[in-house]
Design a protein around this motif. Structure first.
Motif, PDB file in Angstrom:
ATOM      1  N   SER B 170       0.835  -1.215   0.000  1.00 27.09           N
ATOM      2  CA  SER B 170       0.000   0.000   0.000  1.00 27.09           C
ATOM      3  C   SER B 170       0.863   1.256   0.000  1.00 27.09           C
ATOM      4  N   GLU B 174       1.114   3.860  -3.061  1.00 33.39           N
ATOM      5  CA  GLU B 174       0.600   5.220  -2.827  1.00 33.39           C
ATOM      6  C   GLU B 174       1.668   6.256  -3.099  1.00 33.39           C
ATOM      7  N   ALA B 177       1.607   7.025  -6.541  1.00 31.80           N
ATOM      8  CA  ALA B 177       0.253   7.392  -6.990  1.00 31.80           C
ATOM      9  C   ALA B 177      -0.366   6.292  -7.829  1.00 31.80           C
ATOM     10  N   GLU B 179      -3.043   3.177  -7.726  1.00 28.02           N
ATOM     11  CA  GLU B 179      -4.136   2.683  -6.912  1.00 28.02           C
ATOM     12  C   GLU B 179      -3.917   1.213  -6.569  1.00 28.02           C
ATOM     13  N   SER B 181      -5.811  -2.167  -5.162  1.00 27.06           N
ATOM     14  CA  SER B 181      -7.151  -2.722  -4.950  1.00 27.06           C
ATOM     15  C   SER B 181      -7.145  -3.709  -3.788  1.00 27.06           C
TER      16      SER B 181
END
Lengths: 404, 424
Positions: B170, B174, B177, B179, B181
């Motif tokens: 994660s 992040e 940038a 995403e 899921s």
């Protein structure tokens, strides 16, 4: 009144004998402090109670070496002690002699990949047959799993990103991987899932380890049993010097004679126990948290010790026999009763047989009060069994005395 | 010849004494039997450590949830602890109340209770989750709870690793940038879980791919934990009882003095030196005999391997010299036999304790205590004995041997001088 006179006479005799002070008080106090000190330290630094392990890195430039060291430092169970490469042989000797629980030798060229010709293993030196060696092995394996797990996490994250977005070049790939590895290692400093250990002490509060929790009740029980020889010797001396025979020609009945001796023996044993309990309280054990329960237990054990001492005094012919029986009893009842070492570390058979002795029940009773923090009900079973033994020994002693 | 006559006379007297047999042979063997009975169960397979079976209660509030495909981490842990491979270590019962579980521990019906909280599984899939498994344990137990903690810790670490994996992914995504899921997070946690399970399996089979575990090498064959404990305890007890025997036999000098026979001996043409020499020789012979008999008995009855015979002989000689001369010195300072009892008991017990004889089976002791042992003859004898058992080089044994010999000479000289002055 005659009973009290006889009891006072016996007490005066016991108090005048320096052996009484030595074996009833000095020895148990010394042993309690000694074993408490030894159990409390286990060869580790007083500032850091964790097991010391030797750390020898032959490849200090390797990032995995420094991260492995950090993970070992963060362990609750072990603390790494840095050793120079040149002193590898000394480290092995230290493990042999028990100064170190284990030693970790981090080799040159260690990598996280397995199954290749270049696979190099970390060497862990530990005695698998000692509790310290096993604890250290488990802790080191856990740290290594975290290290390799961090590497695996970085690989998983890198692969996932590569599949989704891809890397422009090898440098970007490497940078991503290293970042992932560092994040994982940092996360292990405060893992999201953990264990919370609660020592049940009856009041719900966690109790810190007290090294006297085994030594105090254990030595109390051991030396109460051994101290019987003082009281038992009195009967033997009376018989030997014909004082007993002379007393039997007086109006004092045999029952009164027995009662007088019992009263003196009981007072000695009871006071001895209370002094040692006060010492234990002073050492941080909560003996007086449940005073009625404590009093019941001490009373019952004093009764057992008294009736057993009476039995020895009635059966033995010489002082020499008294000492031999007292020593044998002390060894047998202390070992079987868990006074020397917790019965947990012995086999099931030994523990079961141990609980045929009143000393094991006395030990259970004391530990229910001081360690488990339980109340009055927790000593009822122990008290009942100890009193049963007291009645048995007393009946045998009275029967033998009457016969005599 | 007179020396031999006096020695034989005293030996005969000693061998008629039940006390000598009791303290020299009976009590040491009795102690050995007790320890053997207590710890022999640790050697069922040669070299293996038999762990105690810990009564364990599990309270699992973590129920399977449809949200996670009816997967429950708590149930997996429960099933794992209930598995056949752990049945020799833990005996598991499942309760549905935390209070009942703690009550079972308080009544000593169980040693450990594991409470898996509600929502434990969702924490495994939620990067923000922070939930602990609670282990309640009986404060009087150490080994059983430690084993259960170790097992549960490995399991929990595996799940923590899965959470960290999701967290790392994660954060890294992040930062760029990208995403991330839920499906991806589940996939990566599953991948990590698969890895940790197979890695754990290899470890439990003793085939760690990156760790080589070696025992510290000694000249002796490795033995089981039970035999080790018994051997270490007996080595301490052997030295302790040797000192007792030495002093006990030396007590005969006081006894003869009280009975008046010693004074009569001194009026005979035999010199004091010969008389005392005969008595001291008795002490040496009795102590040596006691050690040898105890060693033979423990070797055959308890299968204890005491090590190289030559090194052992050196250690035995050192004990005989130290214990006999120490006993002679102690007795020389006493006036009556009645004094001897408590003095023997207290002096020998405390010096034996300070010499590390009662803690010989402990894996390690405080460093300060190691220093204290250097001030007692028992401490040096114990060091020499351990070196002999481990098959040390003669050079390594030189220092303790020299110290013991010096101590022995000093004690003997003091004892002799005091006796000679007393009987002058």
């Amino acid at each position: 009144m005659r009973i009290f006179d006889l009891a006072i006479k016996d007490l005066k005799q016991i108090i005048r004998d320096r052996r009484a002070f030595l074996f009833l008080l000095l020895m148990p106090i010394t042993f309690t402090f000694f074993f408490g000190w030894v159990f409390g330290s286990f060869g580790v630094s007083e500032d850091d109670p964790r097991l010391p392990i030797g750390w020898v890195s032959q490849d200090t430039e390797n990032i995995l070496s420094s991260e492995m060291y950090s993970l070992l430092e963060a362990s609750d169970a072990i603390r790494p002690v840095v050793v120079k490469k040149e002193d590898v042989n000394k480290v092995v000797e230290s493990v042999q002699e028990g100064e170190l629980a284990a030693a970790v030798l981090f080799p040159v060229g260690f990598k996280s990949e397995t199954g290749t010709d270049e696979t190099v293993k970390i060497t862990l030196i530990a005695d698998p047959f000692t509790p310290a060696g096993q604890t250290a092995t488990n802790a080191i394996q856990a740290a290594l799993t975290r290290l390799l797990g961090s590497d695996q996490m970085a690989q998983i994250s890198t692969k996932a990103f590569d599949e989704l977005e891809g890397f422009d070049n090898e440098v970007e790939y490497r940078k991503y991987f290293d970042e992932g590895f560092n994040l994982a290692i940092q996360a292990w400093e405060q893992p999201p899932l953990g264990l919370r250990i609660v020592q049940l002490t009856g009041e719900g509060a966690e109790q810190e380890f007290n090294p006297y929790a085994q030594a105090s009740p254990g030595m109390l029980i051991q030396f109460t049993v051994f101290g019987l020889f003082n009281s038992a010797s009195l009967l033997v001396i009376e018989r030997k010097t014909k004082t007993l025979q002379r007393m039997m020609t007086t109006p004092i009945s045999r029952s009164e004679m027995l009662a007088g001796h019992i009263l003196a023996m009981f007072c000695v044993v009871f006071i001895q126990q209370m002094i040692l309990i006060v010492l234990g309280q002073f050492l941080g054990l909560e003996y007086f948290r449940e005073p009625i329960a404590l009093l019941l237990l001490v009373f019952a054990f004093a009764l057992f010790a008294t009736s057993y001492g009476l039995l020895i005094g009635v059966l033995a012919k010489t002082e020499e026999q008294v000492i031999m029986i007292a020593m044998l009893s002390m060894f047998l009842l202390s070992a079987l009763g868990g006074a020397w070492f917790p019965l947990e570390i012995t086999g099931e058979a030994f523990t079961a047989i141990g609980h045929l002795t009143p000393t094991a029940w006395a030990m259970d009773g004391f530990q229910n009060l001081i360690l488990r923090g339980q109340g009055l009900e927790s000593v009822f079973l122990s008290v009942g069994i100890i009193l049963a033994y007291a009645v048995l020994c007393f009946a045998l002693a009275v029967w033998r005395f009457r016969y005599e | 010849m007179k020396l031999i006559d006096i020695t034989l006379k005293d030996l005969t007297r000693s061998l008629r004494s039940r006390t000598i047999y009791f303290f020299a042979i009976g009590l040491p063997l009795f102690t050995a039997v007790l320890f053997y009975f207590a710890f022999s169960g640790q050697d069922e397979d040669q070299g293996s450590f038999e762990l105690p079976i810990t009564e364990t209660i599990i309270v699992n509030f973590d129920k399977p949830q449809a949200e996670f495909g009816f997967f429950s981490a708590g149930q997996i842990l429960t099933d794992f602890l209930n598995s056949e491979e752990l049945s020799s270590i833990v005996h598991v019962r499942e309760f549905d109340s935390e209070d009942l579980a703690t009550e079972a521990i308080n009544s000593q019906d169980a040693g450990v209770a594991i409470v898996i909280p509600e929502g434990y599984t969702s924490s495994a899939f939620n990067p923000e989750g922070e939930v602990d498994i609670i282990i309640y344990q009986d404060p009087t137990l150490a080994i059983g709870p430690a084993i259960v903690r170790s097992i549960v810790f490995q399991f929990v670490d595996g799940f923590a690793g899965a959470i960290i994996t999701a967290d790392v992914v994660s954060q890294q995504f992040e930062t760029r940038a990208v995403e991330v899921s839920q499906a991806l997070l589940q996939e990566v946690t599953q991948e990590y879980s698969t890895w940790v399970q197979s890695f754990g399996q290899l470890q439990s089979e003793g085939e760690h791919p990156l760790l080589s575990i070696e025992a510290p090498t000694t000249a002796r064959e490795p033995t089981g934990l039970g035999t080790q404990i018994i051997t270490q305890m007996m080595s301490g007890m052997l030295i302790f009882y040797s000192f007792f025997t030495g002093a006990n036999v030396a007590q005969s000098i006081l006894q003869e003095d009280e009975e008046g026979t010693l004074a009569r001996l001194f009026t005979s043409p035999t010199s004091r030196a010969t008389i005392l020499g005969g008595k001291f020789t008795t002490v040496f012979i009795t102590t040596a005999g006691q050690i040898i008999i105890t060693l033979i008995a423990t070797t055959f009855i308890f299968n204890i391997d005491w090590g190289d015979p030559l090194l052992l002989a050196i250690a035995i000689l050192a004990i005989v010299i130290a214990s006999s001369s120490f006993g002679i010195m102690i007795m020389s300072m006493l006036k009556t036999v009645r004094q001897a009892g408590p003095v023997l008991g207290v002096v020998l017990t405390i010096s034996g304790m300070a010499g590390g004889l009662f803690t010989s089976a402990m894996p390690s002791v405080p460093p300060a205590f190691e220093t204290v042992t250097l001030f007692t003859p028992q401490g040096w004898n114990h060091r020499l004995w351990k070196l002999a058992m481990e098959g040390a080089q003669l050079g390594e044994m030189a220092l303790p041997l020299i110290v013991i010999l010096i101590m022995g000479v000093v004690f003997f000289v003091i004892g002799t001088l005091v006796f000679r002055k007393r009987f002058a």
